[in-house]
Design a protein around this motif. Sequence first.
Motif, mmCIF file in Angstrom:
data_model
loop_
_atom_site.group_PDB
_atom_site.id
_atom_site.type_symbol
_atom_site.label_atom_id
_atom_site.label_comp_id
_atom_site.label_asym_id
_atom_site.label_seq_id
_atom_site.Cartn_x
_atom_site.Cartn_y
_atom_site.Cartn_z
ATOM 1 N N ARG A 42 47.023 -41.539 -27.708
ATOM 2 C CA ARG A 42 48.107 -40.669 -28.176
ATOM 3 C C ARG A 42 47.801 -40.217 -29.601
ATOM 4 O O ARG A 42 47.515 -41.043 -30.480
ATOM 5 N N TYR A 43 47.861 -38.927 -29.806
ATOM 6 C CA TYR A 43 47.583 -38.348 -31.126
ATOM 7 C C TYR A 43 48.911 -37.854 -31.697
ATOM 8 O O TYR A 43 49.372 -36.757 -31.380
ATOM 9 N N GLU A 44 49.508 -38.685 -32.521
ATOM 10 C CA GLU A 44 50.824 -38.397 -33.072
ATOM 11 C C GLU A 44 50.754 -38.406 -34.588
ATOM 12 O O GLU A 44 50.373 -39.409 -35.201
ATOM 13 N N PHE A 45 51.122 -37.285 -35.168
ATOM 14 C CA PHE A 45 51.058 -37.147 -36.627
ATOM 15 C C PHE A 45 52.354 -36.607 -37.204
ATOM 16 O O PHE A 45 52.399 -36.205 -38.368
ATOM 17 N N PRO A 48 53.893 -30.807 -34.462
ATOM 18 C CA PRO A 48 53.593 -30.323 -33.114
ATOM 19 C C PRO A 48 52.086 -30.171 -32.919
ATOM 20 O O PRO A 48 51.410 -29.528 -33.716
ATOM 21 N N VAL A 49 51.554 -30.789 -31.887
ATOM 22 C CA VAL A 49 50.110 -30.752 -31.658
ATOM 23 C C VAL A 49 49.833 -30.747 -30.169
ATOM 24 O O VAL A 49 50.554 -31.359 -29.382
ATOM 25 N N GLU A 50 48.788 -30.045 -29.786
ATOM 26 C CA GLU A 50 48.380 -29.932 -28.398
ATOM 27 C C GLU A 50 46.911 -30.323 -28.289
ATOM 28 O O GLU A 50 46.086 -29.936 -29.127
ATOM 29 N N GLU A 51 46.571 -31.107 -27.259
ATOM 30 C CA GLU A 51 45.179 -31.427 -26.997
ATOM 31 C C GLU A 51 44.545 -30.300 -26.193
ATOM 32 O O GLU A 51 45.144 -29.795 -25.247
ATOM 33 N N VAL A 52 43.342 -29.903 -26.578
ATOM 34 C CA VAL A 52 42.629 -28.856 -25.841
ATOM 35 C C VAL A 52 41.207 -29.326 -25.572
ATOM 36 O O VAL A 52 40.687 -30.223 -26.238
ATOM 37 N N HIS A 62 36.587 -32.205 -27.234
ATOM 38 C CA HIS A 62 38.017 -32.482 -27.345
ATOM 39 C C HIS A 62 38.494 -32.004 -28.718
ATOM 40 O O HIS A 62 37.819 -32.217 -29.722
ATOM 41 N N ALA A 63 39.639 -31.340 -28.746
ATOM 42 C CA ALA A 63 40.146 -30.790 -30.004
ATOM 43 C C ALA A 63 41.652 -30.950 -30.069
ATOM 44 O O ALA A 63 42.335 -31.105 -29.043
ATOM 45 N N LEU A 64 42.187 -30.915 -31.272
ATOM 46 C CA LEU A 64 43.627 -30.886 -31.503
ATOM 47 C C LEU A 64 44.000 -29.528 -32.060
ATOM 48 O O LEU A 64 43.315 -28.991 -32.947
ATOM 49 N N TRP A 65 45.099 -28.998 -31.546
ATOM 50 C CA TRP A 65 45.575 -27.663 -31.943
ATOM 51 C C TRP A 65 46.991 -27.822 -32.475
ATOM 52 O O TRP A 65 47.933 -28.015 -31.716
ATOM 53 N N GLY A 99 51.481 -22.669 -43.820
ATOM 54 C CA GLY A 99 51.687 -21.592 -42.862
ATOM 55 C C GLY A 99 50.499 -21.311 -41.965
ATOM 56 O O GLY A 99 50.391 -20.206 -41.425
ATOM 57 N N TYR A 100 49.627 -22.298 -41.786
ATOM 58 C CA TYR A 100 48.452 -22.106 -40.939
ATOM 59 C C TYR A 100 48.499 -23.021 -39.722
ATOM 60 O O TYR A 100 48.906 -24.181 -39.822
ATOM 61 N N ASP A 101 48.066 -22.497 -38.588
ATOM 62 C CA ASP A 101 47.728 -23.363 -37.470
ATOM 63 C C ASP A 101 46.414 -24.065 -37.818
ATOM 64 O O ASP A 101 45.696 -23.655 -38.738
ATOM 65 N N LEU A 102 46.101 -25.108 -37.071
ATOM 66 C CA LEU A 102 44.902 -25.895 -37.374
ATOM 67 C C LEU A 102 44.254 -26.352 -36.078
ATOM 68 O O LEU A 102 44.933 -26.876 -35.182
ATOM 69 N N VAL A 103 42.944 -26.152 -35.980
ATOM 70 C CA VAL A 103 42.157 -26.651 -34.849
ATOM 71 C C VAL A 103 41.082 -27.579 -35.410
ATOM 72 O O VAL A 103 40.286 -27.173 -36.263
#
Length: 265
Positions: A42-45, A48-52, A62-65, A99-103
């Motif tokens: 589980r990737y909890e920080f 809001p995050v999505e695994e891709v 594997h990446a976090l978005w 104000g940025y998304d992050l991958v």
Amino acid sequence: MGETLLRFLGLMVIGYVGVCSMIYLVQERLIFFPERDPPGTRYEFGLPVEEVWIPVDGAVLHALWFRQASAQGVILYFHGNGGTLRSWGEVAHDLVPYGYDLVIVDYRGYGQSTGTITSEAQLHADAAAAYHWVLSRYPEEQIVLYGRSLGSGLATRLAATYRPRLLILESPFYSVEAIARRQFPWVPPFLLKYPLRSHEWIDQVRCPVVIIHGTNDSVVPYADGERLAREVTAPLAFYSIAGGDHNNLMTFRSYHDAIREILER
């Protein structure tokens, strides 16, 4: 006496060739320190995050978005040579508030990414696959590349190949080759499989470049960051973190002030 000397020299040559051969064969173990995350981690920080999953040749990355409403762009982050997304995801707290998304992408063999690292060309191809994944979802003028330590070489090569909005390098090396020559000056350079010559690419980068480096860096000397900066031909901002080491810049207020200034432009 002559035969004894020749025998001694022969043993020295054999020993030298043997040591060089060993270094060539195990250099992945000297450069990369992958850790694994078991399936179902589980990737909890607190964000809001999505695994891709990003397909690459013979493997899947594997990446976090990290996503948010009305983001002004996205940061594609290439991390250092140790750890996994389980720890690297913490950088989201330093970056997404502006104000940025992050991958963030794990390299082959790291975290839940499959495969193993076998060549520098493979590393760059995987980085390009991650870039294209992001590019299919964001305009290129909204993409910020962030490379930390090992990731600085990958981000620099991408910025030289494509046209992102900004390149940020944290604790960057001039090249892995330069580091290897300092540590193993007796090893022929042609044996290095991962020279990662950032200095040969950075003068081709056309977007603004930001370098952040701790003055007390014990892994990649501060002088390497200065030397790399001298090769930059694009607009450059250099932030010195007084007293900062390689892995603790986020504990300095000056680092956070720099990130704020960079991302609020």
